[in-house]
Design a protein around this motif. Structure first.
Motif, PDB file in Angstrom:
ATOM      1  N   LEU A 118       0.818  -1.213   0.000  1.00 56.79           N
ATOM      2  CA  LEU A 118       0.000   0.000   0.000  1.00 56.79           C
ATOM      3  C   LEU A 118       0.857   1.272   0.000  1.00 56.79           C
ATOM      4  O   LEU A 118       0.360   2.347  -0.354  1.00 56.79           O
ATOM      5  N   LEU A 119       2.111   1.146   0.355  1.00 57.69           N
ATOM      6  CA  LEU A 119       2.984   2.315   0.493  1.00 57.69           C
ATOM      7  C   LEU A 119       3.055   3.195  -0.764  1.00 57.69           C
ATOM      8  O   LEU A 119       2.985   4.423  -0.653  1.00 57.69           O
ATOM      9  N   PRO A 120       3.224   2.626  -1.975  1.00 55.45           N
ATOM     10  CA  PRO A 120       3.283   3.495  -3.168  1.00 55.45           C
ATOM     11  C   PRO A 120       2.062   4.391  -3.329  1.00 55.45           C
ATOM     12  O   PRO A 120       2.186   5.559  -3.703  1.00 55.45           O
ATOM     13  N   VAL A 121       0.891   3.852  -3.005  1.00 58.78           N
ATOM     14  CA  VAL A 121      -0.346   4.649  -3.104  1.00 58.78           C
ATOM     15  C   VAL A 121      -0.339   5.769  -2.075  1.00 58.78           C
ATOM     16  O   VAL A 121      -0.680   6.921  -2.378  1.00 58.78           O
ATOM     17  N   VAL A 122       0.061   5.434  -0.836  1.00 63.16           N
ATOM     18  CA  VAL A 122       0.118   6.439   0.236  1.00 63.16           C
ATOM     19  C   VAL A 122       1.110   7.542  -0.124  1.00 63.16           C
ATOM     20  O   VAL A 122       0.823   8.739   0.030  1.00 63.16           O
ATOM     21  N   ILE A 123       2.285   7.155  -0.622  1.00 62.50           N
ATOM     22  CA  ILE A 123       3.317   8.130  -1.004  1.00 62.50           C
ATOM     23  C   ILE A 123       2.815   9.019  -2.139  1.00 62.50           C
ATOM     24  O   ILE A 123       3.028  10.239  -2.137  1.00 62.50           O
ATOM     25  N   TYR A 124       2.127   8.406  -3.105  1.00 64.56           N
ATOM     26  CA  TYR A 124       1.581   9.181  -4.221  1.00 64.56           C
ATOM     27  C   TYR A 124       0.629  10.266  -3.730  1.00 64.56           C
ATOM     28  O   TYR A 124       0.725  11.433  -4.134  1.00 64.56           O
ATOM     29  N   TYR A 125      -0.289   9.887  -2.852  1.00 62.27           N
ATOM     30  CA  TYR A 125      -1.264  10.861  -2.357  1.00 62.27           C
ATOM     31  C   TYR A 125      -0.601  11.923  -1.488  1.00 62.27           C
ATOM     32  O   TYR A 125      -0.990  13.095  -1.524  1.00 62.27           O
ATOM     33  N   LEU A 126       0.396  11.537  -0.703  1.00 65.20           N
ATOM     34  CA  LEU A 126       1.088  12.516   0.138  1.00 65.20           C
ATOM     35  C   LEU A 126       1.824  13.548  -0.706  1.00 65.20           C
ATOM     36  O   LEU A 126       1.788  14.754  -0.409  1.00 65.20           O
ATOM     37  N   ILE A 127       2.471  13.095  -1.774  1.00 67.36           N
ATOM     38  CA  ILE A 127       3.280  14.000  -2.597  1.00 67.36           C
ATOM     39  C   ILE A 127       2.414  14.854  -3.524  1.00 67.36           C
ATOM     40  O   ILE A 127       2.594  16.071  -3.624  1.00 67.36           O
ATOM     41  N   PHE A 128       1.463  14.212  -4.220  1.00 66.51           N
ATOM     42  CA  PHE A 128       0.738  14.908  -5.278  1.00 66.51           C
ATOM     43  C   PHE A 128      -0.634  15.434  -4.867  1.00 66.51           C
ATOM     44  O   PHE A 128      -1.233  16.218  -5.611  1.00 66.51           O
ATOM     45  N   HIS A 129      -1.153  15.034  -3.695  1.00 66.80           N
ATOM     46  CA  HIS A 129      -2.475  15.490  -3.288  1.00 66.80           C
ATOM     47  C   HIS A 129      -2.441  16.282  -1.974  1.00 66.80           C
ATOM     48  O   HIS A 129      -3.034  17.359  -1.909  1.00 66.80           O
ATOM     49  N   TYR A 130      -1.758  15.751  -0.979  1.00 61.05           N
ATOM     50  CA  TYR A 130      -1.736  16.440   0.305  1.00 61.05           C
ATOM     51  C   TYR A 130      -0.600  17.457   0.401  1.00 61.05           C
ATOM     52  O   TYR A 130      -0.771  18.518   1.010  1.00 61.05           O
ATOM     53  N   GLY A 131       0.537  17.141  -0.194  1.00 61.49           N
ATOM     54  CA  GLY A 131       1.674  18.065  -0.173  1.00 61.49           C
ATOM     55  C   GLY A 131       1.361  19.438  -0.759  1.00 61.49           C
ATOM     56  O   GLY A 131       1.631  20.473  -0.126  1.00 61.49           O
ATOM     57  N   PRO A 132       0.766  19.485  -1.955  1.00 61.82           N
ATOM     58  CA  PRO A 132       0.489  20.800  -2.570  1.00 61.82           C
ATOM     59  C   PRO A 132      -0.633  21.593  -1.908  1.00 61.82           C
ATOM     60  O   PRO A 132      -0.914  22.722  -2.330  1.00 61.82           O
ATOM     61  N   MET A 133      -1.305  21.017  -0.890  1.00 63.10           N
ATOM     62  CA  MET A 133      -2.445  21.710  -0.285  1.00 63.10           C
ATOM     63  C   MET A 133      -2.057  23.031   0.376  1.00 63.10           C
ATOM     64  O   MET A 133      -2.904  23.918   0.534  1.00 63.10           O
ATOM     65  N   TYR A 134      -0.780  23.178   0.741  1.00 57.39           N
ATOM     66  CA  TYR A 134      -0.362  24.450   1.335  1.00 57.39           C
ATOM     67  C   TYR A 134      -0.566  25.593   0.354  1.00 57.39           C
ATOM     68  O   TYR A 134      -0.683  26.769   0.746  1.00 57.39           O
ATOM     69  N   GLY A 135      -0.625  25.272  -0.943  1.00 53.83           N
ATOM     70  CA  GLY A 135      -0.779  26.298  -1.981  1.00 53.83           C
ATOM     71  C   GLY A 135      -2.096  27.044  -1.945  1.00 53.83           C
ATOM     72  O   GLY A 135      -2.243  28.087  -2.585  1.00 53.83           O
ATOM     73  N   VAL A 136      -3.083  26.529  -1.171  1.00 56.52           N
ATOM     74  CA  VAL A 136      -4.374  27.230  -1.099  1.00 56.52           C
ATOM     75  C   VAL A 136      -4.231  28.595  -0.438  1.00 56.52           C
ATOM     76  O   VAL A 136      -5.130  29.445  -0.583  1.00 56.52           O
ATOM     77  N   VAL A 137      -3.120  28.831   0.246  1.00 56.57           N
ATOM     78  CA  VAL A 137      -2.946  30.136   0.909  1.00 56.57           C
ATOM     79  C   VAL A 137      -2.889  31.273  -0.102  1.00 56.57           C
ATOM     80  O   VAL A 137      -3.206  32.422   0.241  1.00 56.57           O
ATOM     81  N   ILE A 138      -2.510  30.988  -1.356  1.00 54.83           N
ATOM     82  CA  ILE A 138      -2.424  32.075  -2.338  1.00 54.83           C
ATOM     83  C   ILE A 138      -3.814  32.605  -2.701  1.00 54.83           C
ATOM     84  O   ILE A 138      -3.928  33.680  -3.299  1.00 54.83           O
ATOM     85  N   ALA A 139      -4.879  31.857  -2.346  1.00 55.04           N
ATOM     86  CA  ALA A 139      -6.234  32.371  -2.553  1.00 55.04           C
ATOM     87  C   ALA A 139      -6.490  33.585  -1.665  1.00 55.04           C
ATOM     88  O   ALA A 139      -7.405  34.372  -1.948  1.00 55.04           O
ATOM     89  N   PHE A 140      -5.693  33.757  -0.615  1.00 57.37           N
ATOM     90  CA  PHE A 140      -5.847  34.891   0.297  1.00 57.37           C
ATOM     91  C   PHE A 140      -4.709  35.902   0.130  1.00 57.37           C
ATOM     92  O   PHE A 140      -4.499  36.747   0.986  1.00 57.37           O
ATOM     93  N   GLN A 141      -3.980  35.789  -0.988  1.00 58.90           N
ATOM     94  CA  GLN A 141      -2.858  36.683  -1.258  1.00 58.90           C
ATOM     95  C   GLN A 141      -3.018  37.343  -2.638  1.00 58.90           C
ATOM     96  O   GLN A 141      -3.791  36.887  -3.477  1.00 58.90           O
ATOM     97  N   ASP A 142      -2.249  38.386  -2.841  1.00 54.60           N
ATOM     98  CA  ASP A 142      -2.052  38.907  -4.192  1.00 54.60           C
ATOM     99  C   ASP A 142      -0.756  38.283  -4.690  1.00 54.60           C
ATOM    100  O   ASP A 142       0.311  38.888  -4.639  1.00 54.60           O
ATOM    101  N   TYR A 143      -0.882  37.047  -5.145  1.00 51.55           N
ATOM    102  CA  TYR A 143       0.304  36.221  -5.408  1.00 51.55           C
ATOM    103  C   TYR A 143       1.111  36.753  -6.590  1.00 51.55           C
ATOM    104  O   TYR A 143       0.571  37.017  -7.670  1.00 51.55           O
ATOM    105  N   LYS A 144       2.404  36.900  -6.371  1.00 50.07           N
ATOM    106  CA  LYS A 144       3.353  37.280  -7.413  1.00 50.07           C
ATOM    107  C   LYS A 144       4.363  36.150  -7.577  1.00 50.07           C
ATOM    108  O   LYS A 144       4.962  35.709  -6.603  1.00 50.07           O
TER     109      LYS A 144
END
Length: 319
Positions: free
Chosen positions: A35-61
């Motif tokens: 199951l590890l490859p699936v967990v790693i995939y979701y952590l890297i490509f789905h949960y990892g980039p979630m920090y990017g939602v902060v730019i919805a509250f910024q004037d991102y440059k």
């Protein structure tokens, strides 16, 4: 004294339960390793980039990055709800996905019931293979096939309309009246066969003794489907319906993007294509992030709502 002994017994019981769970993990360690490859995939490509939602509250440059861009609070969301075209896109998304759910959800169930009634193993396997083959083709390939099939100059559909029926060629892909039905039908064509596998697996788990008892009572095949197979599928149907409820606002970007054209923008432009246009084409990253966050929050609310409603009418829920 009695309270202390009871607390100690509860604590010991919890420790034993934890040890039992840990023992099960150790005993089935190879399954978790698989199951590890699936967990790693979701952590890297789905949960990892979630920090990017902060730019919805910024004037991102882009050059300043997330840490250097100024905060603007809810300004992007205020702009979002003040744009008339956003409501057009939202309406298109809801209408298209509602039609997909309304007409597409029962198709795999009906297809699974029909396949289950086929007595010849060879025919059954052939029907299954043909039905779920489109699922493994990308929307780039399928969109090309759809465009060719519906082409007004060389497509077989217009050839039949023109030469056999005597009608004028119809420009299906560029006709606003036909674009939404094409999206719905092509989605059913691609997804129905694969989703059927889930219902066939559920049918395979039904106790065969019920069918044998029904045959002894002289019940017809149609009655067995209605009184045995369908009621046995209800738990799976409820779970699938709950999971599908979020798709009312989560559209299929690849499908729409590959079929969308200028003449059908007013009826075919959806939230995902709108986000793509704003974010990548116009480089309005913060606004596009606000659109995406709004869509995901609404989808989450819809899933929770559907699960709550299901819990009131059925014992089958996902959490």
């Amino acid at each position: 004294m009695g309270v202390a002994l009871e607390a100690k017994a509860t604590y010991v019981k919890r420790i034993k339960n934890k040890q039992s769970i840990l023992k099960q993990y150790v005993e089935h360690k190879y399954f978790f390793i698989m199951l590890l490859p699936v967990v790693i995939y979701y952590l890297i490509f789905h949960y990892g980039p979630m920090y990017g939602v902060v730019i919805a509250f910024q004037d991102y440059k882009f050059l300043k990055g997330v840490t250097g861009s100024p905060w603007v609070g809810f300004d992007n969301f205020i702009e979002l709800f003040n744009k008339p075209y956003f409501y057009t896109v939202l309406k298109n998304t809801l209408i298209i996905n509602f039609y997909k759910l309304l007409f597409g959800f029962p198709v795999p169930i009906a297809l699974a019931l029909m396949i289950n009634e086929i007595t010849s193993p060879i025919v059954k396997k052939a029907v299954q293979t043909i039905s779920y083959l489109p699922y493994f083709l990308s929307w780039v390939v399928l969109s090309g096939l759809i465009i060719e099939i519906l082409s007004p100059s060389r497509g077989p559909v217009n050839y039949i309309l023109e030469t056999i029926i005597g009608l004028k060629p119809v420009y299906f892909i560029t006709d606003p009246n036909w674009f939404r039905p094409i999206l719905v039908l092509s989605e059913i064509w691609k997804q129905a066969g694969f989703t059927t596998i889930i219902y066939l697996a559920a049918i395979a788990g039904i106790n065969t003794e019920m069918y044998e008892a029904a045959e002894m009572d002289g019940i017809s095949r149609a009655q067995k489907i209605w009184y045995i197979t369908l009621p046995s599928l209800i738990p799976v149907i409820v779970i699938m319906l709950i999971l599908s409820s979020g798709s009312i606002i989560n559209d299929d970007f690849e499908q729409v993007y590959n079929l969308l054209n200028v003449k059908v923008m007013q009826v075919g432009d959806v939230l995902s294509t709108y986000t793509y246009t704003e974010g990548l084409s116009r480089m309005n990253y913060s606004y596009a992030a606000a659109v995406g966050l709004f869509k995901n929050v609404v989808a989450l609310v819809l899933v929770f709502t559907a699960n709550r409603l299901a819990s009131k009418v059925s014992d089958e829920t996902i959490f």
